[in-house]
Write an enzyme that holds these catalytic residues in place. Sequence first.
Site, short mmCIF file in Angstrom:
data_model
loop_
_atom_site.label_atom_id
_atom_site.label_comp_id
_atom_site.label_asym_id
_atom_site.label_seq_id
_atom_site.Cartn_x
_atom_site.Cartn_y
_atom_site.Cartn_z
N CYS A 388 0.85 -1.20 0.00
CA CYS A 388 0.00 0.00 0.00
C CYS A 388 0.88 1.25 0.00
O CYS A 388 1.49 1.57 -1.02
CB CYS A 388 -0.99 -0.04 1.15
SG CYS A 388 -2.48 0.89 0.77
N HIS A 514 -3.38 -5.27 0.46
CA HIS A 514 -2.78 -5.74 1.73
C HIS A 514 -2.77 -7.26 1.78
O HIS A 514 -3.69 -7.87 2.35
CB HIS A 514 -3.59 -5.19 2.91
CG HIS A 514 -3.43 -3.72 3.12
ND1 HIS A 514 -2.47 -3.19 3.95
CD2 HIS A 514 -4.10 -2.68 2.59
CE1 HIS A 514 -2.55 -1.88 3.92
NE2 HIS A 514 -3.53 -1.53 3.10
N GLU A 516 -1.14 -9.13 3.65
CA GLU A 516 -0.94 -9.67 5.01
C GLU A 516 -2.23 -10.18 5.63
O GLU A 516 -2.20 -11.06 6.50
CB GLU A 516 -0.28 -8.61 5.91
CG GLU A 516 -1.15 -7.41 6.30
CD GLU A 516 -1.10 -6.26 5.31
OE1 GLU A 516 -0.79 -6.51 4.12
OE2 GLU A 516 -1.38 -5.11 5.70
N1 GLN Z 1 -2.21 6.71 2.54
C1 GLN Z 1 -2.24 5.92 1.35
C2 GLN Z 1 -3.60 5.94 0.68
O1 GLN Z 1 -4.56 6.28 1.27
C3 GLN Z 1 -1.85 4.50 1.65
C4 GLN Z 1 -2.87 3.77 2.45
C5 GLN Z 1 -2.35 2.52 3.09
O2 GLN Z 1 -1.15 2.30 3.12
N2 GLN Z 1 -3.24 1.71 3.65
O3 GLN Z 1 -3.70 5.57 -0.47
#
Ligand code: GLN
Length: 546
Positions: A388, A514, A516
């Site tokens: 992310c 994600h 994970e």
């Molecule tokens: N802040 C970034 C976004 O909103 C990454 C979000 C995250 O890492 N969950 O896209």
Amino acid sequence: MRRRNESTKHIFITGGVVSSLGKGLTAASLALLLKRRGYRVKIQKLDPYLNVDPGTMSPYQHGEVYVTDDGAETDLDLGHYERFADVTCSRESNYTTGRIYSTVIARERHGEYLGKTVQVIPHITDEIKAAIQVLDGPDVDIAITEIGGTAGDIESLPFLEAIRQYRHEIGRGMGLFIHLTLVPYIRAAGELKTKPSQQSVGILRAIGIIPDILICRCERSLSEDHFEKLALFCNIEREFVFEEKDVAHSIYEVPLDLAKQDVDKYILEQLELHVRDIDLADWHDLIRRLREPTLQPVEIAVVGKYISLKDAYKSIYEALQHGAIANDVNLNIRQVEAEDVQAKGAEAVLSGVRGILVPGGFGDRGVEGKILAAQFAREKRIPYLGICLGMQCAVIEFARHVCGLSDANSTEFNPSTSAPVIDLMATQRAVTDKGATMRLGAYPCQLKKGTQSAAAYGKLRIDERHRHRYELNNTYRDALGQKGMVIAGASPDDRLVEVVELPDHPWFVACQFHPEFKSRPLAAHPLFRDFIKAAAKDGGKGAAGA
Ligand code: GLN
């Protein structure tokens, strides 16, 4: 309320004495054991705080926000449920006081209470009972409900009253109360103390709940005298008092410790369910592998913003562990504060690690340190997994240092950058509310043939969970591609970049989703498995230049 399914049995788990006893782990462990006894299990957590969900809470307050397939932002205990019991949770697996009240208040505004005074009892408690009943169904044998907080908390009271009523309505044999308490060891006296547990059970008794089973968290084993004393003063039969001692190596030992005492067997007997055989051979094997990894230790740096808080990256640490188990290596995590990379330089804080993981995050604190970490991984040819924000940092880094766009940034951190390689998604532009408004939950992604990701997954169509507002700006796809950054995965309509890779690197994969959240101890997530594999190459000596 819809009619309840007559056959679903309920287990209610409460906590006493102090918080952080590992109620979620206990609930998850019991779910695993009951599932292994051949029962179909569902599990949920009821949280007494007023936020509608934990999505808007700081990791300092709450730890990680766990995301389900259906896009709910939930308590991290749901991660334990999914990992231990290999179940899939949903938004029905986590209710808070805020969510319960919102529903009741919305109903009141619609005039659905027909002129009645709306009250905690019965309206809030009925709504809590409805949330519990959501788990009922012909496909569920046992529903486990964990009540957040500690007996005696003011905000827990409606939940405790609701489970008291629920069990009364379904009757003995259909429902069971398990209370998890602490039996502290007082060093100065050299003694284990049962009094706090007695008092905690007393608090429950005063509101009409008599625990059927007592599980005592302890640092040292209880003697037979302790068991007898707890049984007598808590009014629980001796055979229904168990201990849950601190585990030596890993949280994954908890189910085996409980199984050794036959807790699951006693639960089934009390619920008047047949005690089927249980096979935990694979779980025993898992613990064996955790205890005796045959290869060298492999050190992985996790470069984050909430690194001092171990719960902030819970699923990341667990998934890394799963990857280590799958590769039979001994995982060593170097927790690196992103701001330290900025202050001291990447070399100073990252040298020697065999892999670098930059996890998700929000806000600009530490971002430059994460970007430096991505640069260090790329230049030193150290395996990199970006997740992310970790993917967004890798793109910014590549744009700045390889594509020559020195001002490259995300508009999250610099709204007026001349090279917005990461930008707010179009669907987010009109969003003003903070709660539950990100791109959340499972979305499909199409992988490109011949990439590290495709090799890891062994297929091209995948589904992964998301939680973000920003994305790779498609305007820059060509510029990045020309310099060697490959778009290894995108949404099926090809509009949203999901994975980038550097083919000219031992292993460099960064994803917008994600992974994970979908890793399991017995089935490591493919990206974590291959990341650790790359890091462990040559017996953990790592990639060239490391
Ligand atoms: N802040 C970034 C976004 O909103 C990454 C979000 C995250 O890492 N969950 O896209």
